[in-house]
Scaffold this motif. Structure first.
Motif, PDB file in Angstrom:
ATOM      1  N   UNK A 299     -41.149 -10.530  -7.093  1.00 21.46           N
ATOM      2  CA  UNK A 299     -42.319  -9.658  -7.241  1.00 21.46           C
ATOM      3  C   UNK A 299     -43.477 -10.393  -8.048  1.00 21.46           C
ATOM      4  N   UNK A 300     -44.730 -10.399  -7.415  1.00 19.85           N
ATOM      5  CA  UNK A 300     -45.598 -11.144  -8.334  1.00 19.85           C
ATOM      6  C   UNK A 300     -46.132 -10.080  -9.414  1.00 19.85           C
ATOM      7  N   UNK A 301     -46.096  -8.921  -9.235  1.00 17.54           N
ATOM      8  CA  UNK A 301     -46.399  -7.828 -10.399  1.00 17.54           C
ATOM      9  C   UNK A 301     -45.157  -7.771 -11.533  1.00 17.54           C
ATOM     10  N   UNK A 302     -43.948  -8.198 -10.991  1.00 20.92           N
ATOM     11  CA  UNK A 302     -42.934  -7.924 -12.037  1.00 20.92           C
ATOM     12  C   UNK A 302     -42.001  -9.084 -11.479  1.00 20.92           C
ATOM     13  N   UNK A 303     -42.497 -10.184 -12.245  1.00 25.46           N
ATOM     14  CA  UNK A 303     -41.645 -11.792 -11.954  1.00 25.46           C
ATOM     15  C   UNK A 303     -40.329 -11.484 -12.325  1.00 25.46           C
ATOM     16  N   UNK A 304     -40.038 -10.591 -13.420  1.00 23.07           N
ATOM     17  CA  UNK A 304     -38.517 -10.710 -13.792  1.00 23.07           C
ATOM     18  C   UNK A 304     -37.459 -10.190 -12.791  1.00 23.07           C
ATOM     19  N   UNK A 305     -38.069  -9.684 -11.703  1.00 21.71           N
ATOM     20  CA  UNK A 305     -37.056  -9.454 -10.496  1.00 21.71           C
ATOM     21  C   UNK A 305     -36.716 -10.740  -9.890  1.00 21.71           C
TER      22      UNK A 305
END
Length: 433
Positions: A299-305
Motif C-alpha cells: 500500500x502506498x498510503x500504509x507502507x507498513x502492509x
C-alpha cells in the motif's frame, strides 16, 4: 537470546490450517493493495511525526506538558530491560540497546545500526554481545561485525531433521528421531569482522575473519552415548574444547530502505568460509552460506502492509565442522530463524531455511502492529537422510510495539509452534529479518 516452552502436542493439522490461512491472507492483501503501485519514496519525512512510540508514551505520562519530539531531535538509541524466563536458563535480567544513524549528508547512504546486550541468569549463565552493521557516507564501505563472550546453555536434540537412522545404536542416538532433549554447557567466545567495498550501485564485495572458541564443554547425561559425544568422537573433535577459525569472502547486494524494518527492497549475501588449521582451527572445512530477503509493500498510503520473504542456507563442501558449529535452527547471524523451535533443534552439515511473513499496522498512529508468519526447514544428517528429503514446519503470529519511530525499531513479541509439541513465546528487539 531465544526463549520458548515445550509441550507434547501434535500440531500437524494446525500447520496445514496455518499455511492455508497465511496463503489466503497473502493473496487477499495482494489483491486489495495491488491496484496501486507502492511509491514509498514519495512519502514525506514529516509523516513520522504522526507516529507514536514508547518515548512519546513515556513523555505523555511523566511530562504531559512537554512538546512532542520532532524527527530531528528524536534519539536514535533504544534502551530496554532484558528480562525473561526459560526452564533451561532460569530467570534472566539484563539490559539491551539498539542504535541507528545515517552517517554523512549523502541522502542515499543506508542507515548504520549497532546493538549490545548484557545479561545474567539464576543458573549462572552470563551473555554479552556487541554487533554492528555500518555504512560509510555514500555507502563506499560497509563494516559488519560482532563480539560475544558467554557462559552458555545450549539445548541439544541430536543431528538431522528427525528421521531415525538405520545402523548401530550410536547412529540411532545421534539421529534422535524422538527429539530427546540434552543440555550442553560451555564457555563461548566469538569475534567476527567483515569489510565490504562497494564496486557497483548496491553491490559490495567483502572479506573478513571469524573466530569461534568453546571451552569447558559439559554434556548432560549419565553415559557417553549422547549425540554430542558420538559426533565429536567420530569426527576427531575434543569433547572438552575446540576452535573453529576461518577466512570469509562475501558478495552482497542490498536495496533495503531500512536495516531495522524494511518496507521495500532486497538484501542478498553469498559467502564462503574456509576454516584453517594454521589459524588455530581444530579442523579444516569449506562452507558456503547464502542469505536472501525480499520485501513488498502492499500500500502506498500504509507502507507498513508488507509481505516479507527470507531464505537462509549453509552448505558444507569439505572437511568437518564441530557439533556446536553445525548450521541449523536459529544459527543465522542474529539467531532469529526458526521461530517455533529452540536454537539448533534441527541441524546438519547441509541446511536450508525459508520463511514468509505478513506485517500489518493495528493502530492508526502505528504504535501497535502485528505479524503472521510461516517457516520451513530441512537438513541432512550424513546417516542416510539427504537434504530436502523431509521438511519441518512452524508458524505463528506476533505483536509489535513501536519503540523508536526514527529508526523503525520495534519490540517483537511472537507466539510460535512447531512439530514434536514445540511451542512458545519469542522476544526480540527489531524484526526477525
Amino acid at each position: 537470546m531465544r526463549f520458548q516452552y515445550i509441550s507434547n502436542l501434535n500440531l500437524n493439522k494446525a500447520f496445514e490450517r496455518g499455511l492455508a490461512l497465511l496463503f489466503v491472507l497473502t493473496v487477499g492483501m495482494q489483491y486489495t493493495y495491488g491496484q496501486t503501485k507502492p511509491s514509498i519514496d514519495s512519502l514525506r519525512k514529516d509523516s513520522i511525526s504522526t507516529q507514536y512510540d514508547v518515548g512519546d508514551l513515556f513523555n505523555s505520562i511523566f511530562h504531559p506538558k512537554r512538546k512532542a519530539s520532532t524527527l530531528g531531535k528524536k534519539s536514535a538509541v533504544t534502551i530496554i530491560p532484558n528480562v525473561a524466563y526459560n526452564p533451561s536458563i532460569g530467570a534472566q535480567i539484563g539490559i539491551k540497546a539498539v542504535a541507528g544513524k545515517v552517517l554523512g549528508k549523502d541522502s542515499n547512504t543506508l542507515m548504520s545500526i549497532a546493538a549490545t546486550s548484557a545479561s545474567i541468569t539464576t543458573k549462572g549463565i552470563i551473555y554479552f554481545y556487541l554487533n554492528h552493521n555500518v555504512y560509510t557516507p555514500g555507502n563506499k564501505w560497509n563494516l559488519q561485525g560482532s563480539m560475544v563472550a558467554a557462559r552458555t546453555v545450549v539445548p541439544d536434540f541430536g543431528l538431522g531433521i528427525g528421521i531415525a537412522a538405520t545402523g548401530s545404536e550410536a547412529d540411532l542416538i545421534l539421529s534422535n528421531p524422538e527429539r530427546k532433549g540434552y543440555v550442553l554447557k560451555a564457555e563461548y567466545y566469538n569475534f567476527r569482522e567483515k569489510v565490504y567495498k562497494q564496486i557497483l550501485p548496491s553491490v559490495f564485495v567483502g572479506a573478513g575473519v571469524s573466530f569461534d572458541i568453546r571451552r569447558n564443554i559439559e554434556v548432560s547425561g549419565d553415559n557417553d552415548l549422547t549425540p554430542y559425544n558420538i559426533y565429536s568422537d567420530r569426527y576427531g573433535f575434543d569433547r572438552d574444547q575446540y576452535q573453529s577459525n576461518g577466512l570469509l569472502l562475501n558478495v552482497q547486494y542490498t536495496t533495503r530502505d531500512n536495516q531495522n524494518r524494511a518496507y521495500k527492497g532486497i538484501y542478498a549475501d553469498a559467502g564462503i568460509r574456509v576454516n584453517q588449521t594454521w589459524m588455530g582451527s581444530t579442523k579444516s572445512a569449506v562452507q558456503i552460506t547464502t542469505d536472501f530477503r525480499k520485501y513488498w509493500s502492499l500500500s502506498e498510503r500504509n507502507p507498513e502492509h508488507i509481505i516479507a520473504f527470507w531464505n537462509w542456507g549453509s552448505y558444507l563442501l569439505s572437511g568437518a565442522l564441530p557439533y556446536l558449529e553445525l548450521p541449523g535452527t536459529g544459527r543465522d547471524t542474529y539467531y532469529r530463524s526458526g521461530r517455533g523451535y529452540t536454537v539448533t533443534y534441527f541441524k546438519g552439515p547441509q541446511y536450508f531455511y525459508s520463511e514468509v511473513e505478513y506485517r500489518f499496522p493495528i493502530l492508526r498512529n502505528k504504535f501497535l502492529s502485528g505479524v503472521t508468519f510461516f517457516n520451513i526447514q530441512s537438513t541432512n544428517d550424513e546417516l542416510g537422510t539427504k537434504l530436502f528429503k523431509k521438511w519441518q514446519p512452524a508458524g505463528g503470529a506476533g505483536l509489535r510495539v513501536l519503540f523508536n519511530k526514527a529508526t523503525r525499531t520495534n519490540l517483537c513479541l511472537d507466539y510460535a509452534f512447531g512439530n514434536y509439541g514445540s511451542k512458545g513465546l519469542f522476544l526480540g528487539l527489531t524484526e526477525a529479518f
